[in-house]
Scaffold this active site. Structure first.
Site, PDB file in Angstrom:
ATOM      1  N   ASN A   1     -10.167   0.053  -0.228  1.00 16.84           N
ATOM      2  CA  ASN A   1      -8.712   0.099  -0.156  1.00 16.84           C
ATOM      3  C   ASN A   1      -8.140  -0.417  -1.477  1.00 16.84           C
ATOM      4  O   ASN A   1      -8.323  -1.582  -1.816  1.00 16.84           O
ATOM      5  CB  ASN A   1      -8.255  -0.770   1.017  1.00 16.84           C
ATOM      6  CG  ASN A   1      -6.742  -0.775   1.207  1.00 16.84           C
ATOM      7  OD1 ASN A   1      -5.993  -0.290   0.352  1.00 16.84           O
ATOM      8  ND2 ASN A   1      -6.299  -1.313   2.318  1.00 16.84           N
TER       9      ASN A   1
ATOM     10  N   HIS B   1      -3.236   7.157   3.063  1.00 13.53           N
ATOM     11  CA  HIS B   1      -3.643   5.922   2.388  1.00 13.53           C
ATOM     12  C   HIS B   1      -5.091   5.613   2.781  1.00 13.53           C
ATOM     13  O   HIS B   1      -5.456   5.680   3.949  1.00 13.53           O
ATOM     14  CB  HIS B   1      -2.706   4.792   2.797  1.00 13.53           C
ATOM     15  CG  HIS B   1      -3.190   3.440   2.398  1.00 13.53           C
ATOM     16  ND1 HIS B   1      -3.667   3.179   1.140  1.00 13.53           N
ATOM     17  CD2 HIS B   1      -3.284   2.277   3.090  1.00 13.53           C
ATOM     18  CE1 HIS B   1      -4.037   1.909   1.084  1.00 13.53           C
ATOM     19  NE2 HIS B   1      -3.821   1.346   2.251  1.00 13.53           N
TER      20      HIS B   1
ATOM     21  N   CYS C   1       0.807  -1.230   0.000  1.00 14.32           N
ATOM     22  CA  CYS C   1       0.000   0.000   0.000  1.00 14.32           C
ATOM     23  C   CYS C   1       0.837   1.276   0.000  1.00 14.32           C
ATOM     24  O   CYS C   1       0.345   2.335  -0.381  1.00 14.32           O
ATOM     25  CB  CYS C   1      -0.940   0.015   1.190  1.00 14.32           C
ATOM     26  SG  CYS C   1      -2.032  -1.410   1.226  1.00 14.32           S
TER      27      CYS C   1
HETATM   28  C1  LIG Z   1     -10.786  -5.532   9.202  1.00 17.00           C
HETATM   29  C2  LIG Z   1     -11.571  -4.799  10.272  1.00 17.00           C
HETATM   30  C3  LIG Z   1     -12.680  -3.993   9.654  1.00 17.00           C
HETATM   31  C4  LIG Z   1     -12.174  -5.859  11.183  1.00 17.00           C
HETATM   32  O1  LIG Z   1     -12.868  -5.209  12.232  1.00 17.00           O
HETATM   33  P1  LIG Z   1     -12.782  -5.784  13.701  1.00 17.00           P
HETATM   34  O2  LIG Z   1     -13.752  -5.091  14.537  1.00 17.00           O
HETATM   35  O3  LIG Z   1     -11.336  -5.774  14.075  1.00 17.00           O
HETATM   36  O4  LIG Z   1     -13.283  -7.242  13.479  1.00 17.00           O
HETATM   37  P2  LIG Z   1     -12.751  -8.572  14.112  1.00 17.00           P
HETATM   38  O5  LIG Z   1     -11.824  -9.203  13.134  1.00 17.00           O
HETATM   39  O6  LIG Z   1     -12.275  -8.352  15.515  1.00 17.00           O
HETATM   40  O7  LIG Z   1     -14.073  -9.344  14.129  1.00 17.00           O
HETATM   41  C5  LIG Z   1     -15.116  -9.002  14.993  1.00 17.00           C
HETATM   42  C6  LIG Z   1     -16.301  -9.822  14.611  1.00 17.00           C
HETATM   43  O8  LIG Z   1     -16.837  -9.311  13.392  1.00 17.00           O
HETATM   44  C7  LIG Z   1     -16.931 -10.341  12.428  1.00 17.00           C
HETATM   45  N1  LIG Z   1     -16.708  -9.819  11.107  1.00 17.00           N
HETATM   46  C8  LIG Z   1     -15.549  -9.702  10.420  1.00 17.00           C
HETATM   47  N2  LIG Z   1     -15.765  -9.169   9.229  1.00 17.00           N
HETATM   48  C9  LIG Z   1     -17.088  -8.923   9.136  1.00 17.00           C
HETATM   49  C10 LIG Z   1     -17.910  -8.382   8.155  1.00 17.00           C
HETATM   50  N3  LIG Z   1     -17.433  -7.964   6.984  1.00 17.00           N
HETATM   51  N4  LIG Z   1     -19.223  -8.278   8.431  1.00 17.00           N
HETATM   52  C11 LIG Z   1     -19.741  -8.688   9.583  1.00 17.00           C
HETATM   53  N5  LIG Z   1     -19.008  -9.210  10.560  1.00 17.00           N
HETATM   54  C12 LIG Z   1     -17.679  -9.331  10.342  1.00 17.00           C
HETATM   55  C13 LIG Z   1     -15.868 -11.331  12.831  1.00 17.00           C
HETATM   56  O9  LIG Z   1     -16.133 -12.622  12.331  1.00 17.00           O
HETATM   57  C14 LIG Z   1     -15.955 -11.265  14.318  1.00 17.00           C
HETATM   58  O10 LIG Z   1     -17.031 -12.020  14.766  1.00 17.00           O
HETATM   59  P3  LIG Z   1     -16.827 -13.120  15.913  1.00 17.00           P
HETATM   60  O11 LIG Z   1     -16.294 -12.375  17.086  1.00 17.00           O
HETATM   61  O12 LIG Z   1     -18.194 -13.668  16.072  1.00 17.00           O
HETATM   62  O13 LIG Z   1     -15.845 -14.067  15.316  1.00 17.00           O
HETATM   63  C15 LIG Z   1     -10.650  -3.892  11.089  1.00 17.00           C
HETATM   64  O14 LIG Z   1      -9.821  -4.679  11.897  1.00 17.00           O
HETATM   65  C16 LIG Z   1      -9.811  -2.978  10.243  1.00 17.00           C
HETATM   66  O15 LIG Z   1     -10.300  -2.185   9.485  1.00 17.00           O
HETATM   67  N6  LIG Z   1      -8.472  -3.064  10.421  1.00 17.00           N
HETATM   68  C17 LIG Z   1      -7.552  -2.310   9.632  1.00 17.00           C
HETATM   69  C18 LIG Z   1      -7.357  -3.039   8.354  1.00 17.00           C
HETATM   70  C19 LIG Z   1      -6.632  -2.252   7.338  1.00 17.00           C
HETATM   71  O16 LIG Z   1      -6.773  -1.065   7.267  1.00 17.00           O
HETATM   72  N7  LIG Z   1      -5.883  -2.975   6.517  1.00 17.00           N
HETATM   73  C20 LIG Z   1      -5.181  -2.466   5.415  1.00 17.00           C
HETATM   74  C21 LIG Z   1      -3.984  -1.735   5.823  1.00 17.00           C
HETATM   75  S1  LIG Z   1      -3.092  -1.299   4.421  1.00 17.00           S
END
Ligand SMILES: CC(C)(COP(=O)(O)OP(=O)(O)OC[C@H]1O[C@@H](n2cnc3c(N)ncnc32)[C@H](O)[C@@H]1OP(=O)(O)O)[C@@H](O)C(=O)NCCC(=O)NCCS
Lengths: 319, 89
Positions: free
Chosen positions: A275, A245, A119
């Site tokens: 993204n 980004h 990225c």
């Molecule tokens: C990816 C992201 C949205 C996930 O959000 P989060 O709150 O951390 O989610 P988690 O992975 O802890 O999951 C929480 C719950 O939501 C669920 N979940 C994950 N994706 C989901 C979706 N698209 N829709 C609904 N539920 C979802 C998970 O399964 C989990 O459920 P569980 O506890 O029953 O297993 C978040 O972590 C994020 O944006 N991180 C930064 C990523 C990023 O910017 N990456 C690129 C960098 S270049």
């Protein structure tokens, strides 16, 4: 040993972008996977993303964006000495895509290479381009960020990842300048977090430890925005725009908070682009230009980060 | 900071960032049950890490799911950075 004629400084000459025509909304995703518009928007700010058609490849999208950047900078293809293609989603490692981009644009056998810093690739490419111009290795460089994740690298059943990404390409031409119009880069890497965003051994799709990525971005990357300004000797109040980004709106807002520039426009292209990795910064920047939110001569802060982990940012003056 | 003061600080940080009162809640209460998404957990832990000058290890952080687990990490951190780095039980 002789040296080439150097340029004291470098600048961006023109920008271009390409967005695939197909738009996929959160509601559309929710028809096939267990997710919802509310969930995605509250965590990431993303409402929709562009998805490549079968004939939109990393190379073809880079060519479209590159063509527009050449036109915006009134450069002919044969005046490009170096093509840098920042991508991490090209389906094959060999050959790299840059030479094909050059060929399709009609450049006259320029040096051409791919740059993979995920990225943060475009901001890395911008610094490389500026250095090439200042050393006299090139007069004009085309830097393109182009990504097509959705076809080859995304597991559409992995809802923690597939909702985040989109496809597209953004490009900039870089050339000589009498003024420092591409500020000093602030860049680095932290391999201890390499596993946070990765295609694991034996797997084929990108997997992510979203929480740890988010934690790293909020605690380590966002504070760097201020450092980028300091290195450039630019006061936050002098910035016309901030282009972090476009990974997640909450991270974008954290970067903007760290800069604390009240007048600056903050790019939020992530909302309807998702993204797009190396394409995200030039896509967001091109959009600010098109929407006349920035104008020629304005100072803009760029700050990208991602897999590696890696980051790079600089202040640039708008062409 | 004493562990008691650290836990009092945690309560006020959670109240401020997530608008949730964790006083008297069962330690097994999950963030999901409290409608605290994991990104808000990041904001809470970051504030605690800054106050206590220690860090929750990435592996532990990725799995953090309940109030009790968060309190446990806060107690570790209040005991000094070395204690915070030792594996969670
Ligand atoms: C990816 C992201 C949205 C996930 O959000 P989060 O709150 O951390 O989610 P988690 O992975 O802890 O999951 C929480 C719950 O939501 C669920 N979940 C994950 N994706 C989901 C979706 N698209 N829709 C609904 N539920 C979802 C998970 O399964 C989990 O459920 P569980 O506890 O029953 O297993 C978040 O972590 C994020 O944006 N991180 C930064 C990523 C990023 O910017 N990456 C690129 C960098 S270049």
């Amino acid at each position: 040993m002789s040296v080439r004629v150097r340029s004291p400084h470098a600048r961006i000459l023109g920008l271009g972008d390409y967005r695939p025509s197909r738009v996929v909304t959160n509601d559309e995703l929710a028809e096939t996977i267990d997710t919802s518009d509310t969930w995605i928007r509250s965590r990431t700010g993303i409402g929709s993303r562009h998805v490549a058609a079968p004939d939109d490849t990393v190379v073809s999208m880079a060519v479209e964006a590159g063509r527009k950047a050449l036109a915006a900078s009134r450069l002919s293809a044969d005046s490009i000495d170096v093509v840098i293609l920042a991508t991490c989603s090209i389906p094959r490692a060999i050959p790299g895509g840059a030479s094909m981009v050059a060929e399709l644009l009609g450049c006259a056998s320029p040096a051409a290479f791919d740059l993979n810093s995920a990225c943060s690739g475009f901001c890395h490419g911008l610094e490389v381009a500026a250095s090439l111009v200042c050393r006299g290795s090139a007069r004009h460089v085309l830097v393109v960020g182009s990504e097509r994740f959705t076809a080859d690298w995304i597991d559409w059943e992995d809802r923690g990842v597939c909702v985040l990404f989109g496809d597209g390409a953004g490009a900039a031409t870089v050339g000589p300048s009498s003024e420092p119009d591409i500020g000093p880069v602030v860049w680095g890497s932290d391999g201890s977090g390499a596993r946070f965003i990765a295609v694991p051994d034996g797997d084929w799709a990108i997997r992510m430890d979203g929480r740890n990525v988010y934690r790293w971005a909020m605690t380590h990357v966002a504070p760097l925005a201020r450092h980028v300004c300091d290195e450039a000797g630019v006061r936050p109040a002098d910035l016309a725009a901030i282009v972090p980004h476009q990974a997640n709106l909450r991270i974008v807002e954290a970067v903007a908070r760290a800069v604390a520039s009240h007048g600056a426009v903050v790019a939020t292209d992530v909302v309807d682009t998702g993204n797009t990795s190396a394409a995200s910064v030039p896509l967001a920047l091109s959009r600010l230009v098109r929407e006349q939110q920035v104008s020629s001569g304005d100072l803009v802060l760029l700050l990208a980060f991602g897999a590696g982990l890696s980051w790079a940012g600089q202040v640039v003056r708008m062409p | 900071m004493s562990t008691n003061d650290a836990l009092i600080l945690l309560r006020s940080v959670v109240r401020e960032i997530a608008q949730v009162d964790i006083d008297g809640l069962a330690r097994t209460t999950t963030f999901t049950e409290l409608d605290i998404d994991s990104l808000t957990v990041v904001e809470i832990t970051t504030a605690m890490e800054e106050s206590l000058g220690a860090k929750i290890p990435a592996d532990v952080f990725a799995e953090l799911a309940t109030i009790g687990e968060l309190e446990e990490q806060v107690v570790r951190m209040a005991g000094g950075p070395e204690a915070a780095m030792s594996p969670s039980t």
